[in-house]
Enzyme design. Structure first.
Site, PDB file in Angstrom:
ATOM      1  N   PHE A   9      -3.207  50.602  43.501  1.00 11.45           N
ATOM      2  CA  PHE A   9      -2.408  52.191  43.468  1.00 11.45           C
ATOM      3  C   PHE A   9      -1.180  51.067  43.751  1.00 11.45           C
ATOM      4  CE2 PHE A   9      -2.601  50.406  47.784  1.00 11.45           C
ATOM      5  CZ  PHE A   9      -1.070  50.454  47.971  1.00 11.45           C
TER       6      PHE A   9
ATOM      7  N   GLU B 171       2.100  52.865  45.442  1.00 12.58           N
ATOM      8  CA  GLU B 171       2.473  54.611  45.857  1.00 12.58           C
ATOM      9  C   GLU B 171       4.496  54.207  45.880  1.00 12.58           C
ATOM     10  OE1 GLU B 171      -0.070  54.865  48.702  1.00 12.58           O
ATOM     11  OE2 GLU B 171       1.901  54.592  50.418  1.00 12.58           O
TER      12      GLU B 171
ATOM     13  N   MET C 100      -4.469  55.744  51.826  1.00  9.69           N
ATOM     14  CA  MET C 100      -3.719  57.549  50.914  1.00  9.69           C
ATOM     15  C   MET C 100      -3.019  58.244  52.133  1.00  9.69           C
ATOM     16  SD  MET C 100      -4.651  58.492  48.007  1.00  9.69           S
ATOM     17  CE  MET C 100      -6.764  58.336  49.090  1.00  9.69           C
TER      18      MET C 100
ATOM     19  N   HIS D  92      -4.439  41.950  55.702  1.00  8.74           N
ATOM     20  CA  HIS D  92      -3.892  42.432  54.042  1.00  8.74           C
ATOM     21  C   HIS D  92      -3.948  43.656  54.594  1.00  8.74           C
ATOM     22  CE1 HIS D  92      -7.662  43.006  52.759  1.00  8.74           C
ATOM     23  NE2 HIS D  92      -7.692  43.836  51.442  1.00  8.74           N
TER      24      HIS D  92
ATOM     25  N   ALA E 108      -5.679  48.109  56.211  1.00 11.63           N
ATOM     26  CA  ALA E 108      -6.074  48.780  57.697  1.00 11.63           C
ATOM     27  C   ALA E 108      -7.615  47.817  57.733  1.00 11.63           C
ATOM     28  CB  ALA E 108      -6.284  50.649  57.322  1.00 11.63           C
TER      29      ALA E 108
END
Length: 475
Positions: free
Chosen positions: A205, A207, A375, A398, A400
């Site tokens: 991603f 973000e 997200m 690195h 969750a």
């Protein structure tokens, strides 16, 4: 993910550290240990990752313990979130201990404006990033490189594109020593040739975020302040790194018998690091890591161009890099007088203040560490602590960590529904694939707040700033 076929018993060592106490494994050379709290420890037993961790503990040359971070989940051979150090020169190197996305990693950029100053230009900014950074599987329209140019990238890394300031604020200055382009197959080079500056798919991603809270004085040297807009980039070595892993898993699977290596899982295929096969892999892995750093540099350049297009040239000129950290690499390091090859798969360095490996600007506060959530949830900037050097070979988690497979996530929500949910929270979403969006739903991941709390209580890293999403571009 499949239900675990084994029942694992964990013995608690301290409030954040556990050891697998059953089933008994006489083939293990070292213990298998996990950083977690009680709730995370229970969740970890639900897939095959603890069995994989025990398998890692059987590898020739492994020292200390086979370790797992609180974001551990099932992977290829090694669990994601796994850490293992092999004593050199004859401890093994395992491509599965690095992973298919060699040097998947994250880079944080800090913009010279706040969310309120960004204002109603947020959607245009996210859209411009999506236009500028190709996403999705396949080649994807990145910078094409002729053979000589690509080999320079493989050998020299992000300095090929990056400014001195960006290179200084990149782990290993964006270049692993010993890179050998000749050890990278022509197939791998062909797959990577047009992919520089591309995001890829899966959990990759870009973000756009806001600094929600500053939690430690290290935020000042990191250049972060409350309300500030940041951009977090997550990508890796794309098809090139994937092919390198594929090539060397096959090579080592065929070569192990010559070295008398027997394994509980062929996905752990390995050879002594000092062997011709081991040296070739390390050269190819370093070249792939250099490609990944250059890829993130090219994406950062595209983000700065988007800043310039939407927010002005001055804002682009003042957008600075905080740091770039690698997730999936094996590095030669020294602990307790031993030279070891530390495999970090879905794990990142977390070196403390005073380390010569840290950029001079951060040496008094510790290495920047980034732990993205998912997200719709927060991400964290942390600083490495001394406990990482004594407890985890200088390592922390690195991210969750997944709790649901991509298939299971898709069964629970449609991509279009997830998009509406995120947009209702004020998060601008750009993703070419509704299916890919659903696979990365926030409920498919562990609670990042709990994961980060374990990291801090274990003394591996301390929280510096909390970031919340404003917009996300997914692969």
């Amino acid at each position: 993910m499949p239900e675990s076929s084994s029942t694992f018993e964990l013995t608690q060592i301290d409030e954040t550290f556990w050891e697998i106490s059953a089933p008994a494994r006489p083939d293990m050379r070292v213990p298998a240990r996990v950083f977690a709290d009680g709730e995370l420890a229970q969740a970890i037993t639900r897939d095959e990752s603890l069995g994989q961790l025990q398998n890692v503990a059987t590898l020739p040359g492994v020292v200390g313990a086979a370790l797992a971070m609180p974001d551990i989940h099932q992977g290829y051979g090694f669990p994601v979130g796994g850490v293992a150090a092999m004593e050199l020169p004859d401890g093994v190197v395992s491509p599965g201990g690095v992973g298919y996305d060699i040097n998947c990693g994250v880079r944080l950029l800090a913009l010279p404006l706040t969310e309120s100053e960004l204002g109603d230009r947020r959607e245009a900014f996210v859209h411009e990033i999506a236009r500028s950074v190709p996403a999705g599987a396949g080649k994807g329209g990145g910078r094409s490189r002729d053979r000589a140019d690509l080999e320079r990238v493989l050998r020299e890394g992000s300095s090929v594109l990056g400014s001195d300031d960006d290179v200084e604020r990149t782990e290993s200055h964006g270049c692993l020593p010993g890179a050998d382009p000749d050890a990278v197959s022509e197939r791998a080079k062909e797959r990577g040739r047009g992919q520089l500056g591309t995001m890829g798919s899966g959990n990759h991603f870009v973000e756009v975020q806001r600094v929600d809270r500053v939690l430690d004085p290290a935020a000042e040297p990191f250049g972060l302040r409350e309300g500030q807009v940041t951009v977090l980039i997550h990508s890796g070595s794309r098809g090139l790194g994937h092919q390198v892993c594929t090539d060397y898993v096959k090579l080592m699977d065929e070569a192990m018998r010559r070295y008398g290596i027997e394994l509980p899982d062929r996905q752990l295929a390995c050879c002594p690091a000092s062997s011709p096969e081991g040296q070739a892999y390390l050269g190819a892995m370093a070249a792939s890591a250099n490609f990944a750093w250059t890829n993130r540099q090219a994406i950062a350049d595209a983000v700065r161009q988007a800043v310039g297009s939407v927010l002005g040239r001055q804002a682009a000129a003042e957008t600075r890099q905080v740091y770039d950290v690698a997730h999936n690499v094996a590095k030669e390091e020294e602990y307790d007088g031993r030279r070891v090859l530390v495999h970090r798969k879905g794990a990142t360095r977390a070196f403390p203040a005073g380390s010569g490996e840290i950029p001079e600007a951060y040496r008094d506060v510790g290495q920047p560490v980034f732990i993205p959530g998912s997200m719709g949830t927060a991400s964290y900037v942390l600083a490495g602590e001394a406990g990482s050097m004594t407890r985890s070979f200088g390592t922390t988690c690195h991210g969750a960590g997944r709790t649901l497979s991509r298939t299971a996530a898709r069964k629970r929500i449609a991509g279009s529904d997830l998009r509406r949910e995120l947009e209702a929270q004020g998060i601008v979403v750009r993703c070419p694939s509704p299916k890919g969006l659903a696979e990365e739903a926030p409920f498919a991941y562990k609670d990042v707040e709990r994961v980060v709390e374990v990291v801090e209580r274990a003394g591996l890293a301390r929280r510096v700033a909390r970031l919340v999403p404003l917009g996300v571009v997914k692969g």
